[in-house]
Motif scaffolding. Structure first.
Motif, PDB file in Angstrom:
ATOM      1  N   ARG A 253      48.249  55.030 128.918  1.00 39.17           N
ATOM      2  CA  ARG A 253      47.231  55.235 128.217  1.00 39.17           C
ATOM      3  C   ARG A 253      47.122  56.438 127.236  1.00 39.17           C
ATOM      4  N   LYS A 254      48.089  57.245 127.290  1.00 36.81           N
ATOM      5  CA  LYS A 254      48.285  58.487 126.189  1.00 36.81           C
ATOM      6  C   LYS A 254      48.958  57.760 124.986  1.00 36.81           C
TER       7      LYS A 254
ATOM      8  N   GLU B  37      58.116  57.243 106.027  1.00 31.23           N
ATOM      9  CA  GLU B  37      56.730  57.072 107.062  1.00 31.23           C
ATOM     10  C   GLU B  37      57.373  56.391 108.256  1.00 31.23           C
ATOM     11  N   GLN B  38      58.164  55.505 108.290  1.00 25.65           N
ATOM     12  CA  GLN B  38      58.821  54.996 109.393  1.00 25.65           C
ATOM     13  C   GLN B  38      59.783  56.179 110.208  1.00 25.65           C
ATOM     14  N   VAL B  39      60.301  57.077 109.241  1.00 28.08           N
ATOM     15  CA  VAL B  39      61.328  58.065 109.883  1.00 28.08           C
ATOM     16  C   VAL B  39      60.351  59.114 110.775  1.00 28.08           C
ATOM     17  N   GLU B  40      59.249  59.189 110.073  1.00 29.41           N
ATOM     18  CA  GLU B  40      58.164  60.268 110.654  1.00 29.41           C
ATOM     19  C   GLU B  40      57.557  59.888 111.971  1.00 29.41           C
ATOM     20  N   PHE B  41      57.445  58.343 111.802  1.00 27.27           N
ATOM     21  CA  PHE B  41      56.862  57.795 113.166  1.00 27.27           C
ATOM     22  C   PHE B  41      58.038  58.012 114.145  1.00 27.27           C
ATOM     23  N   ALA B  42      59.154  57.766 113.944  1.00 35.33           N
ATOM     24  CA  ALA B  42      59.960  57.923 115.119  1.00 35.33           C
ATOM     25  C   ALA B  42      59.965  59.339 115.503  1.00 35.33           C
ATOM     26  N   LYS B  43      60.169  60.291 114.772  1.00 39.76           N
ATOM     27  CA  LYS B  43      60.231  61.605 115.140  1.00 39.76           C
ATOM     28  C   LYS B  43      58.763  61.743 115.976  1.00 39.76           C
ATOM     29  N   ALA B  44      57.700  61.480 115.567  1.00 35.16           N
ATOM     30  CA  ALA B  44      56.656  61.696 116.390  1.00 35.16           C
ATOM     31  C   ALA B  44      56.676  61.025 117.933  1.00 35.16           C
ATOM     32  N   VAL B  45      57.226  59.865 117.848  1.00 35.38           N
ATOM     33  CA  VAL B  45      57.510  59.170 119.405  1.00 35.38           C
ATOM     34  C   VAL B  45      58.459  59.857 120.113  1.00 35.38           C
ATOM     35  N   ARG B  46      59.652  60.470 119.314  1.00 39.93           N
ATOM     36  CA  ARG B  46      60.577  61.129 120.353  1.00 39.93           C
ATOM     37  C   ARG B  46      59.808  62.567 120.589  1.00 39.93           C
ATOM     38  N   ASN B  47      59.199  63.263 119.638  1.00 36.09           N
ATOM     39  CA  ASN B  47      58.441  64.413 120.305  1.00 36.09           C
ATOM     40  C   ASN B  47      57.365  64.050 121.619  1.00 36.09           C
ATOM     41  N   PHE B  48      56.799  63.002 121.473  1.00 33.97           N
ATOM     42  CA  PHE B  48      55.693  62.538 122.418  1.00 33.97           C
ATOM     43  C   PHE B  48      56.751  62.269 123.833  1.00 33.97           C
ATOM     44  N   ALA B  49      57.923  61.602 123.702  1.00 32.89           N
ATOM     45  CA  ALA B  49      58.712  61.460 124.961  1.00 32.89           C
ATOM     46  C   ALA B  49      59.126  62.949 125.410  1.00 32.89           C
ATOM     47  N   ALA B  50      59.375  63.968 124.700  1.00 31.61           N
ATOM     48  CA  ALA B  50      60.066  65.128 124.882  1.00 31.61           C
ATOM     49  C   ALA B  50      58.810  65.982 125.764  1.00 31.61           C
ATOM     50  N   LYS B  51      57.690  65.828 125.302  1.00 32.17           N
ATOM     51  CA  LYS B  51      56.472  66.610 125.503  1.00 32.17           C
ATOM     52  C   LYS B  51      56.403  66.066 126.903  1.00 32.17           C
TER      53      LYS B  51
ATOM     54  N   GLN C  86      59.588  66.158 135.360  1.00 34.48           N
ATOM     55  CA  GLN C  86      58.465  65.573 134.776  1.00 34.48           C
ATOM     56  C   GLN C  86      58.624  64.058 135.238  1.00 34.48           C
ATOM     57  N   ARG C  87      60.050  63.341 134.980  1.00 34.71           N
ATOM     58  CA  ARG C  87      60.104  62.016 135.245  1.00 34.71           C
ATOM     59  C   ARG C  87      60.050  61.703 136.756  1.00 34.71           C
ATOM     60  N   ASP C  88      60.672  62.657 137.340  1.00 33.85           N
ATOM     61  CA  ASP C  88      60.594  62.432 138.983  1.00 33.85           C
ATOM     62  C   ASP C  88      59.132  62.179 139.550  1.00 33.85           C
ATOM     63  N   LYS C  89      58.211  62.993 138.688  1.00 36.35           N
ATOM     64  CA  LYS C  89      56.818  62.949 139.282  1.00 36.35           C
ATOM     65  C   LYS C  89      56.210  61.792 138.707  1.00 36.35           C
ATOM     66  N   LEU C  90      56.753  61.641 137.648  1.00 35.85           N
ATOM     67  CA  LEU C  90      55.765  60.077 136.940  1.00 35.85           C
ATOM     68  C   LEU C  90      56.486  58.584 137.627  1.00 35.85           C
ATOM     69  N   THR C  91      57.565  58.781 138.090  1.00 39.04           N
ATOM     70  CA  THR C  91      58.215  57.594 138.626  1.00 39.04           C
ATOM     71  C   THR C  91      58.483  57.433 139.940  1.00 39.04           C
TER      72      THR C  91
END
Length: 389
Positions: free
Chosen positions: A48-49, A9-23, A30-35
């Motif tokens: 918030r997301k 479950e923890q491994v899947e959580f890591a993958k989910a956060v990594r996918n969030f970051a990539a998206k 994307q990073r320039d616009k956000l920062t």
């Protein structure tokens, strides 16, 4: 997570956060616009997301809106967020505050603050002062009782994320005692309280991460006391193991991302008719960086398991978390500095991320207890203390 010792479950959580970051911020555009082109480290919309995805409540009890995880989930979250360069600087301070509230706050305070964190509010914590950095016993900002209220006067500094925080967990002096750290008390102060001025401090990146706070007769109710009056330092110390291991997790993410970017560069950059990564002078240095990162990863994960189990003697846990904080943040700084050097002129141009990696890594060795202080703590656990002259 590429290392054994975590649940499926923890491994899947890591993958989910990594996918969030990539998206959300996987490209430089994307990073320039956000920062604001790398000048800011926190974006409210992305934060918030994270909250909407349930990630901010990963280590907050379910009754307060979280998912009930522990320190391992926190480590996974922060390693992946920092590896993905997700601009959510306020997540670190919010989780530090959450740890204090979980241990010492009333049920009403927990419901208010922990629930707000899960929903995307940023919390800040203020301890340091112009004359009280590593020496917290020198804290002079006063909170004087006035009936069923407290009146706060004084100055704080280096307060991370206060400029966009919802509330500030303040450590102020309410009295004196037999020991230097006696008489300190924690207060929950709204960031928009009358009499509180928040003044950002410019830093090397150009954006504001930290702030001076000026309290001029700021009035809070006695119910704003968090924990026990006069015992704030004990409360702060109780949460330091968790804070240090989260700092290590952030450093691990930084180090891995800087390494990944450097490796990609030396594979594609050609000089003298060959990729520069084929030159022995660089190949061996990159191998050394990979070794350092894997050692830092092993130390971080092993320390995480010790903290999660809470079976080791307190002194051993303090030693382990201080070691992890020192080793990993210094590894992150070293990897980024080597990246700048090996990339040559491109390493410090704004065109590439390596200069950002270095800017973010440098202060990691200072905040949450400077690494020099961590070394004092580590040596003290071996019975070595400063001589008295």
């Amino acid at each position: 997570m590429d290392t054994p010792g975590f649940t499926e479950e923890q491994v899947e959580f890591a993958k989910a956060v990594r996918n969030f970051a990539a998206k959300e911020c996987g490209t430089r555009e994307q990073r320039d616009k956000l920062t604001d082109n790398g000048r800011e480290q926190h974006h409210e919309g992305i934060y918030r997301k994270l909250a909407e995805s349930g990630y901010l409540g990963v280590s907050i009890p379910e009754e307060f809106g979280g998912s009930g995880g522990g320190i391992a989930e926190q480590v996974i979250l922060f390693e992946e967020l920092w590896r993905g360069m997700v601009p959510v600087h306020g997540a670190g301070t919010s989780h530090t505050v959450a740890g204090v509230y979980k241990r010492y706050a009333t049920d009403e305070q927990k419901a208010s603050v922990l629930g707000a964190i899960c929903s995307g509010a940023v919390m800040s914590i203020s301890i340091s002062e112009p004359g009280a950095g590593s020496d917290a016993a020198a804290i002079a900002c006063k909170a004087e009782r006035d009936g069923d209220k407290f009146r706060i006067t004084g100055q704080k500094t280096w307060c991370s994320d206060a400029q966009f925080a919802d509330r500030i967990l303040l450590v102020a002096r309410t009295g004196r005692g037999d020991r230097p750290h006696d008489g300190l008390t924690m207060f929950e102060v709204p960031a928009d309280a009358p009499g509180l001025e928040i003044r950002p401090i410019g830093t090397m990146g150009g954006g504001a991460e930290v702030n001076d706070l000026f309290f001029t007769d700021v009035v809070v109710p006695a119910l704003a006391v968090v924990g026990e009056e006069g015992r704030a330092w004990r409360q702060v110390m109780a949460g330091l193991n968790g804070e240090r291991i989260v700092c290590a997790a952030q450093g691990l993410g930084m180090a891995q991302r800087a390494f990944d970017d450097l490796l990609a560069y030396v594979k594609q950059r050609e000089q003298f008719g060959a990729p520069i990564g084929s030159f022995q002078a660089l190949r061996h240095r990159i191998a050394d960086l990979a070794i350092d990162i894997e050692a830092a990863r092993a130390l971080t994960y092993d320390t995480t398991r010790k903290v999660a189990a809470s079976t080791a003697p307190p002194e051993e846990l303090v030693r382990a978390t201080s070691m992890a904080k020192v080793k990993v943040t210094e590894t992150a700084k070293h990897v980024a500095l080597e990246g700048v050097q090996m990339m040559g002129g491109y390493g410090y141009t704004l065109e590439f991320d390596m200069e950002r990696h270095l800017r973010v890594a440098i202060p990691s060795t200072i905040y949450a207890g400077a690494n020099e202080i961590q070394r004092d703590i580590i040596s003290a656990t071996y019975g070595l203390r400063p001589s008295r002259f």
